[in-house]
Design a protein around this motif. Structure first.
Motif, PDB file in Angstrom:
ATOM      1  N   ALA A  95     -20.299 -70.744  25.904  1.00 38.58           N
ATOM      2  CA  ALA A  95     -20.605 -71.457  27.144  1.00 38.58           C
ATOM      3  C   ALA A  95     -19.998 -72.858  27.112  1.00 38.58           C
ATOM      4  N   ILE A  96     -20.104 -73.526  25.961  1.00 39.37           N
ATOM      5  CA  ILE A  96     -19.540 -74.873  25.837  1.00 39.37           C
ATOM      6  C   ILE A  96     -18.038 -74.817  26.084  1.00 39.37           C
ATOM      7  N   ALA A  97     -17.375 -73.823  25.496  1.00 40.92           N
ATOM      8  CA  ALA A  97     -15.927 -73.709  25.683  1.00 40.92           C
ATOM      9  C   ALA A  97     -15.604 -73.461  27.155  1.00 40.92           C
ATOM     10  N   TYR A  98     -16.346 -72.550  27.787  1.00 37.66           N
ATOM     11  CA  TYR A  98     -16.084 -72.266  29.207  1.00 37.66           C
ATOM     12  C   TYR A  98     -16.267 -73.524  30.053  1.00 37.66           C
ATOM     13  N   ASP A  99     -17.282 -74.306  29.688  1.00 40.97           N
ATOM     14  CA  ASP A  99     -17.597 -75.499  30.474  1.00 40.97           C
ATOM     15  C   ASP A  99     -16.540 -76.582  30.279  1.00 40.97           C
ATOM     16  N   LEU A 100     -16.081 -76.728  29.037  1.00 46.29           N
ATOM     17  CA  LEU A 100     -15.148 -77.809  28.724  1.00 46.29           C
ATOM     18  C   LEU A 100     -13.695 -77.464  29.066  1.00 46.29           C
ATOM     19  N   TRP A 101     -13.370 -76.190  29.034  1.00 41.37           N
ATOM     20  CA  TRP A 101     -11.959 -75.787  29.082  1.00 41.37           C
ATOM     21  C   TRP A 101     -11.179 -76.414  30.238  1.00 41.37           C
ATOM     22  N   PRO A 102     -11.668 -76.337  31.499  1.00 45.57           N
ATOM     23  CA  PRO A 102     -10.884 -76.914  32.591  1.00 45.57           C
ATOM     24  C   PRO A 102     -10.635 -78.405  32.386  1.00 45.57           C
ATOM     25  N   HIS A 103     -11.583 -79.088  31.754  1.00 44.58           N
ATOM     26  CA  HIS A 103     -11.421 -80.527  31.525  1.00 44.58           C
ATOM     27  C   HIS A 103     -10.416 -80.796  30.423  1.00 44.58           C
ATOM     28  N   LEU A 104     -10.352 -79.893  29.466  1.00 44.76           N
ATOM     29  CA  LEU A 104      -9.442 -80.097  28.332  1.00 44.76           C
ATOM     30  C   LEU A 104      -8.016 -79.678  28.673  1.00 44.76           C
ATOM     31  N   THR A 105      -7.883 -78.570  29.433  1.00 48.73           N
ATOM     32  CA  THR A 105      -6.550 -78.054  29.719  1.00 48.73           C
ATOM     33  C   THR A 105      -5.983 -78.629  31.010  1.00 48.73           C
ATOM     34  N   GLY A 106      -6.847 -79.161  31.878  1.00 57.80           N
ATOM     35  CA  GLY A 106      -6.387 -79.596  33.193  1.00 57.80           C
ATOM     36  C   GLY A 106      -5.982 -78.417  34.069  1.00 57.80           C
ATOM     37  N   ARG A 107      -6.493 -77.237  33.710  1.00 56.02           N
ATOM     38  CA  ARG A 107      -6.174 -76.037  34.487  1.00 56.02           C
ATOM     39  C   ARG A 107      -7.471 -75.342  34.877  1.00 56.02           C
ATOM     40  N   THR A 108      -7.400 -74.585  35.942  1.00 54.13           N
ATOM     41  CA  THR A 108      -8.634 -73.941  36.411  1.00 54.13           C
ATOM     42  C   THR A 108      -9.009 -72.783  35.489  1.00 54.13           C
ATOM     43  N   LEU A 109     -10.298 -72.572  35.348  1.00 53.52           N
ATOM     44  CA  LEU A 109     -10.798 -71.436  34.560  1.00 53.52           C
ATOM     45  C   LEU A 109     -11.760 -70.705  35.492  1.00 53.52           C
ATOM     46  N   ASP A 110     -11.276 -69.636  36.118  1.00 56.26           N
ATOM     47  CA  ASP A 110     -12.117 -69.019  37.146  1.00 56.26           C
ATOM     48  C   ASP A 110     -12.278 -67.516  36.969  1.00 56.26           C
ATOM     49  N   SER A 111     -12.002 -66.994  35.780  1.00 59.52           N
ATOM     50  CA  SER A 111     -12.228 -65.554  35.589  1.00 59.52           C
ATOM     51  C   SER A 111     -13.708 -65.320  35.301  1.00 59.52           C
ATOM     52  N   TYR A 112     -14.552 -65.634  36.292  1.00 58.96           N
ATOM     53  CA  TYR A 112     -16.004 -65.584  36.073  1.00 58.96           C
ATOM     54  C   TYR A 112     -16.504 -64.193  35.737  1.00 58.96           C
ATOM     55  N   GLY A 113     -15.931 -63.185  36.391  1.00 60.72           N
ATOM     56  CA  GLY A 113     -16.366 -61.808  36.111  1.00 60.72           C
ATOM     57  C   GLY A 113     -16.147 -61.457  34.655  1.00 60.72           C
ATOM     58  N   MET A 114     -14.969 -61.837  34.180  1.00 58.58           N
ATOM     59  CA  MET A 114     -14.637 -61.546  32.791  1.00 58.58           C
ATOM     60  C   MET A 114     -15.579 -62.306  31.851  1.00 58.58           C
ATOM     61  N   MET A 115     -15.894 -63.547  32.202  1.00 59.50           N
ATOM     62  CA  MET A 115     -16.811 -64.336  31.369  1.00 59.50           C
ATOM     63  C   MET A 115     -18.174 -63.670  31.310  1.00 59.50           C
TER      64      MET A 115
END
Lengths: 192, 541, 263
Positions: free
Chosen positions: B381-401
């Motif tokens: 969960a921490i990785a999912y939450d931080l990822w967009p902030h760290l990569t500057g890219r969207t993380l939206d594969s919510y179904g997969m998550m």
């Protein structure tokens, strides 16, 4: 909590005082739960005298076979004058000696065991008999069995590459059978 | 405000790569010791694999997550760049080098002693040296967290330390002190023996030192998860944190009582007196308190979020929670596993109940459920939450998550529940194989097969997790905004200095360590003739 | 509130946290170190001071229990893993001279086809221990016993180090294609038989266990049978008898044939 209010959420009517009170109640309940659990452990310790080993004793693992109570001929079960039984055993890579323990049912038994090399574990399946054998120290624990039967006795601690092959046995017999066996031999085992 | 994104990403990527590798080993171990496998193979491979799996999952993976998350918290919560950036890179470099140094002898079969070391068995010295390097690398992080807090406090007198940073520093202190036990064991006992400087070792004393580390390390693993509960979860579901002060109290309690209770791992050991075992079992009871407080605060925070969304009724509000949100799902699943695992833990901490399951598969089930389940699912969960902030890219594969999180939860239940069960039947842990054809253990075979399937489910989930992160790394650019933490329902304007500083709590932690461990250690050091010959493992022919 | 005030009995955070922690420590110490031990009759404590000492873990001297003495000679060698693991050129030289009288049976290079054990490349601890056991009578053999009877401790060490120094020579029976039987690879866990290699060197070494590769099948079989029947008892604390007596006659055959064919 000594925190002070600087704004109130208002919208759902949950005042800070209410929040703090609920929280305090929960904290009190939690403390009570823990108090009860710790109290139970102390209670059973007192009324069933089920406490960890009361004394620390040392033994040199390299000379167990030379002298003292863990020489080969002294291992096994012995009927004491007070009617109780003492079982002496050692753990070594990768077997217990005796490989098969024979004990009477419904009798107070003292297990005295140690390790001749590395750390081993002493577990009798189907019972709550479970202790560690640490080289340099003697494990001493009071046990008893309710009924005759056979139990497996695996080593429960990783003791080297052959650990998975370290399985002994315990044979529980009725008191009369045990007494008859004890009459003819000074140290009993069920090793053929 | 995340500035050193590459630094933080490096920690997370390294953590998750080694996690993936260790997960493969774990799944293989599950399979090969089950009745699905023909067990005619060299058992040494199994112990080698367990050593690698345990070392990575126990020492490397959670340490890297705590470090990376710690740096992120420091920058985001204190809203200033990390002080000591170069030192931080040195820290991760040490962890990486240490891991490689440790894993070379392990993979060659020269140190199949398992990650708990088990002296007097002694493996190749480089295994232990590598582990020490990992710990030293993490100590750099401990120092940096303390320094960053001090620098911020100097400029922000009279302001409350943000809860996330307070908890983060609490975790770092806890780890700094906790790691000392194993470090003493390694540096003063095991490594000199492994190098041949001495040929004997006091196994009883070594076990006491290791117990110093062994229990509190779990709380070190747990702290990032609790930080996520308190500071990410309420914000992610659009709610408020119920109580900021209770959070601080919980983390303070971890600092004080998580460590000086490790002797409860030695309940069945003959070298420690019964009195100290009792004392530490009482304090072990205390360590359940912060968890009970946390469960209340987090559930209350969830209720606030639900009612803000229009949730109604005594229990109806649960349905109104944003279940499609991966953070919501992860937290709920984590709490369920924490509940089961905690119930098991209450059994382990009682001397009388412990004897029926000590060192059986129950224990393996217990800590996999707590660590692998409740804790690691929040790392996701921490990785999912931080990822967009760290990569500057969207993380939206919510179904997969969501699929990934459910699979992890199901996999963990399917793996660990049968383990608990066969543990009660008396199945000893850490054996390379079992002859299930024997009638004495044949009834355990079915449960072991089930748990092997659990291992496969977990592996699938782990692969899915890495796919989500990799996709996030190549997704279109998107501005994630400033990284923020949950806001308390009642923002304290002023908090007591006790809840804003660590001096008193560190003094209590050290004082309690001296009371609970001082005598047992001193006395074992004083006793002569309890050093026993080292048994060298993996020695040449 | 300043830092000074935190460490003051007037600050409730300080007084309560320190007070509660100390109270729990003192209370649990009284219960654990005094009360609980005194309640246990089987400890036979001699008073409160004895209770505190034993609950704190002060080691007791071993109880002088009357042990049943062995009815037969047991090995009196103290085997440790580092025993005789260092090469010593002087010792090896002396051992070479002493070993000349062993050559009749064990071969000039420590390898023989006469069904007596090959000694070339054998672990020094093994050769030393067996010589010692022959000397004390813990192991009996009509040929070996008289030889060992006259050897001094240093002679036995020298001979052992010399043979350990000689390279292992593959026997004439080597057959690398012979598959390892299950009893060698995995043993039989529930019968307390670990894999042979977990002690005998192919996977790991247990000090005192011989290297078996290339030994004569006749010899291995005879020794396993002797361990199983209890006619050979010089294995310390039954470590090999425990295994051999669990093996079937067929398994003993398989093991003997397999190891004879190994290098």
């Amino acid at each position: 909590m000594t925190s002070e209010t600087d704004h109130s959420p208002g919208a759902h009517g949950l005042g800070e005082a209410v929040a703090a009170r609920i929280e305090r109640r929960w904290a009190t309940l939690s403390i009570v739960i823990i108090g009860v659990l710790v109290g139970l452990a102390a209670f059973f310790g007192i009324y069933h005298t089920t406490m960890p080993q009361g004394r620390v004793e040392t033994a040199d693992p390299t000379t167990l076979h030379l002298s003292g109570e863990f020489v080969e001929s002294n291992l096994g079960s012995v009927l004491e004058v007070d009617g109780s039984v003492t079982v002496r055993a050692i753990g070594q890579q990768y077997s217990f000696t005796p490989q098969c323990l024979v004990v009477p049912a419904e009798t107070p038994i003292t297990i005295r065991a140690t390790s001749a090399d590395v750390v081993h574990g002493f577990l009798i399946e189907g019972t709550n008999i479970n202790t560690m054998l640490v080289p340099g120290y003697v494990s001493d624990l009071p046990i008893s069995f309710k009924a005759p039967g056979e139990h497996m006795m695996p080593c429960q601690e990783f003791c080297g590459i052959g650990h998975q092959g370290m399985w002994g046995k315990v044979k529980v017999v009725d008191q009369t059978t045990f007494r008859n066996m004890a009459a003819s031999k000074r140290r009993l085992t069920c090793v053929d | 405000m995340l500035i050193n994104k590459r630094l933080i990403l490096a920690h997370f990527w390294l953590a998750f790569i080694v996690f993936g590798a260790a997960l493969v080993l774990g799944a293989w171990q599950m399979f090969e010791r089950s009745p699905l496998n023909v067990w005619h193979f060299n058992p040494e491979f199994y112990y080698r694999s367990v050593t690698a799996h345990g070392t990575v999952m126990g020492y490397v993976f959670p340490t890297l997550v705590a470090m990376g998350f710690g740096y992120a918290i420091s920058e985001a919560a204190l809203e200033r760049p990390l002080v000591g950036r170069r030192w931080a890179w040195a820290g991760i470099a040490l962890v990486a080098i240490g891991s490689v140094v440790a894993m070379i002898p392990v993979s060659l079969g020269l140190a199949s002693v398992l990650y708990t070391f088990y002296p007097p068995m002694i493996g190749n010295a480089f295994y232990y040296i590598g582990v020490v390097l990992v710990v030293v690398g993490s100590w750099i992080w401990v120092a940096l967290m303390s320094i960053n807090l001090a620098v911020w406090k100097r400029d922000n007198r009279d302001k409350p330390v943000p809860l996330a940073m307070f908890a983060n520093v609490a975790g770092s202190y806890l780890w700094g002190w906790t790691a000392v036990g194993a470090a003493l064991e390694l540096i003063f006992q095991i490594i000199p023996t492994a190098l041949g400087l001495t040929t004997t070792i006091d196994a009883g004393l070594a076990r006491v030192f290791f117990s110093w580390t062994l229990h509190a390390i779990v709380y070190f693993w747990l702290i990032p998860t609790y930080i996520a509960y308190y500071t990410i979860f309420p914000r992610a579901i659009g709610g408020r944190l119920y109580s900021d002060a209770m959070g601080r109290v919980a983390f303070i309690m971890f600092v004080v009582v998580a460590m000086p209770i490790g002797v409860h791992h030695l309940f069945a050991d003959p070298q420690v007196g019964a009195g100290f075992k009792f004392m530490q079992s009482v304090f072990t009871g205390l360590v359940a308190l912060p968890t009970l407080l946390t469960v209340f605060t987090i559930c209350a925070s969830a209720e606030i979020a639900s009612r803000l969304r229009g949730g109604r009724g005594a229990f109806g509000w649960i349905g109104a929670l944003p279940w499609k949100n991966p953070i919501m799902l992860a937290t709920a699943l984590s709490l369920v596993m924490l509940g089961f695992g905690g119930a098991g833990g209450l059994i382990n901490m009682s001397y009388q109940l412990n004897t029926s399951i000590h060192n059986t598969q129950w224990i393996t089930g217990h800590f996999h459920l707590i660590f692998g389940g409740a804790i690691v699912i929040m790392y996701f969960a921490i990785a999912y939450d931080l990822w967009p902030h760290l990569t500057g890219r969207t993380l939206d594969s919510y179904g997969m998550m969501r699929t990934q999180l459910w699979l992890w939860f199901i996999g963990m239940i399917v793996t660990t529940f049968p383990w608990h069960y066969v543990g009660i039947l008396g199945m000893p842990r850490r054996m390379a194989f079992y002859d299930y054809a024997n009638p004495a253990i044949a009834p355990q075979a079915f449960s072991v097969v089930i748990s092997a399937f659990g291992g496969l489910i977990l592996l699938t989930s782990g692969i899915l997790f890495l796919i989500v992160l990799i996709r996030g790394q190549f997704a279109p650019r998107g501005e994630a905004g400033a990284y923020s933490f949950a806001i308390p329902l009642h923002m304290p304007a002023r908090i007591p200095v006790a809840l804003n500083s660590f001096g008193l709590w560190l003094a209590l932690m050290i004082g309690l360590t001296i009371v609970n461990y001082g005598y047992p250690i001193g006395q074992l050091m004083a006793v002569k003739n309890t050093s026993v010959p080292a048994v060298y493992v993996g020695a040449s022919r | 509130m300043s830092e000074d005030e935190l460490y003051s009995p007037r600050n409730p955070w300080f007084s309560i946290s320190v007070g509660v922690t100390a109270a729990i420590a003192v209370l649990s110490a009284i219960v654990g170190l005094i009360w609980l031990p005194l309640l246990q009759p089987n400890l036979k404590l001699a008073g409160i001071w004895d209770a505190i000492c034993s609950a704190a873990g002060v080691p007791n001297l071993p109880r002088p229990a009357a042990a049943v003495p062995p009815a037969f000679k047991t090995s009196n060698v103290v085997v440790t893993p580092e025993m005789l693991t260092r090469q010593d050129q002087v010792s090896i030289g002396r051992g070479a001279t002493l070993a000349q009288r062993c050559a009749i049976c064990h071969g000039p290079q420590g390898v023989s086809d006469a069904n007596s054990p090959n000694l070339a490349g054998q672990y020094a601890a093994v050769t030393y221990k067996e010589l010692n056991d022959f000397k004390t009578g813990a192991r009996v053999n009509v040929v070996m016993s008289p030889f060992a009877a006259n050897m001094a401790d240093q002679d036995m060490r020298d001979v052992a180090l010399y043979y350990a120094y000689l390279p292992r020579v593959p026997s004439s029976q080597v057959n690398p294609n012979l598959p390892a039987p299950a009893i060698v690879v995995t043993g039989a866990p529930m019968r307390n038989i670990p894999p042979c290699g977990s002690c005998h060197g192919e996977i790991d070494i247990k000090a005192g266990s011989p290297w078996l590769g290339g030994q004569s099948a006749v010899y291995i079989k005879a020794q396993l049978q002797a361990f199983a029947s209890g006619t050979r008892r010089n294995d310390i604390s039954e470590q090999m008898r425990n295994i051999a007596r669990q093996m079937t006659a067929e398994e003993i055959d398989q093991v003997a044939r397999y190891y004879e064919a190994q290098p």
